[in-house]
Scaffold this active site. Structure first.
Site, PDB file in Angstrom:
ATOM      1  N   HIS A   1       0.822  -1.218   0.000  1.00  0.00           N
ATOM      2  CA  HIS A   1       0.000   0.000   0.000  1.00  0.00           C
ATOM      3  C   HIS A   1       0.855   1.268   0.000  1.00  0.00           C
ATOM      4  CE1 HIS A   1       0.352  -0.870   4.347  1.00  0.00           C
ATOM      5  NE2 HIS A   1       0.247   0.416   4.533  1.00  0.00           N
TER       6      HIS A   1
ATOM      7  N   CYS B   1     -29.792  -0.028 -12.881  1.00  0.00           N
ATOM      8  CA  CYS B   1     -30.995  -0.533 -12.202  1.00  0.00           C
ATOM      9  C   CYS B   1     -32.253  -0.337 -13.047  1.00  0.00           C
ATOM     10  CB  CYS B   1     -31.156   0.176 -10.859  1.00  0.00           C
ATOM     11  SG  CYS B   1     -31.230   1.968 -11.046  1.00  0.00           S
TER      12      CYS B   1
END
Ligand SMILES: Cc1cc2nc3c(=O)[nH]c(=O)nc-3n(C[C@H](O)[C@H](O)[C@H](O)COP(=O)(O)O)c2cc1C
Length: 194
Positions: free
Chosen positions: A80, A164
């Site tokens: 990271h 959707c």
């Protein structure tokens, strides 16, 4: 494939993918970035991996895809921090309501959110994408505003047909438009380096 002549040649671009249905369009974005000569490393959340296989990004970027804080590290470095240091520009596309909330609140509970916390001084762009009711949620709007105040640039979301089935605001910007936003960020970096 011949590289297109752009100001992205040789730049290190970290592409974060969070779990939005538009993740499939990010494969095209990664391919376009590579076609412009950028070096691209991809970080995917676990939810993004449910929507698109990491292998797709590996194939178009010719680089490994990072999916875990605890994966095998390159050269025994801590991924990271290494990824945050490596990046000239950081993009999250699609940026879910969830990852925007984590950014705004300094939450680091997976690789992508931890990298985003570690690279706060780098040029960063969010390509927000979500259902229109999610986008209009006051908590999401507050988090977007906070992220912008912290220096994140924002592209989209656009109005149109949503996954959707609704019509409304929430579509991720098209890969070409995101590429243009990245190109503008790159020109500012190059100007600073001169
Ligand atoms: C099929 C599917 C599509 C989704 N698309 C979106 C989306 O476009 N935007 C969004 O904010 N969340 C979307 N979600 C919900 C996120 O995946 C969920 O909030 C998740 O916790 C996000 O985690 P991440 O940000 O760590 O990837 C979707 C979920 C599913 C099952």
């Amino acid at each position: 494939m011949p590289k297109k002549k752009t100001n992205l040649g040789g730049l290190n671009i970290l592409l974060g993918i969070s779990g939005g249905v538009a993740a499939y369009k990010a494969v095209d974005l990664a391919s376009k970035l590579r076609g412009c000569g950028a070096n691209v490393k991809t970080v995917m959340t676990a939810n993004a991996c449910q929507l698109v296989q990491p292998k797709s990004f590996e194939a178009v970027t010719a680089s490994p895809v990072f999916t875990s804080l605890w994966g095998p590290s390159e050269g025994y470095k801590i991924d990271h921090i290494n990824l945050a240091d490596w990046a000239d520009i950081v993009i999250v596309a699609p940026a879910t309501a969830n990852i925007i909330g984590k950014i705004a609140n300094g939450i680091c509970d997976d690789l992508l959110s931890t990298v985003l916390c570690a690279c706060w001084a780098k040029p960063r762009l969010l390509a927000a994408a979500m259902n229109n009711n999610m986008w209009n949620n006051p908590a999401v709007q507050r988090n977007v505003k906070l992220a912008q105040e912290m220096g994140f640039e924002l592209t989209g979301p656009e109005t149109g047909r949503l996954a959707c089935g609704e019509e409304g605001i929430g579509r991720m910007s098209e890969p070409q438009d995101i590429l243009e936003a990245i190109t503008k960020m790159a020109s500012k970096i190059k100007r600073k380096k001169r």
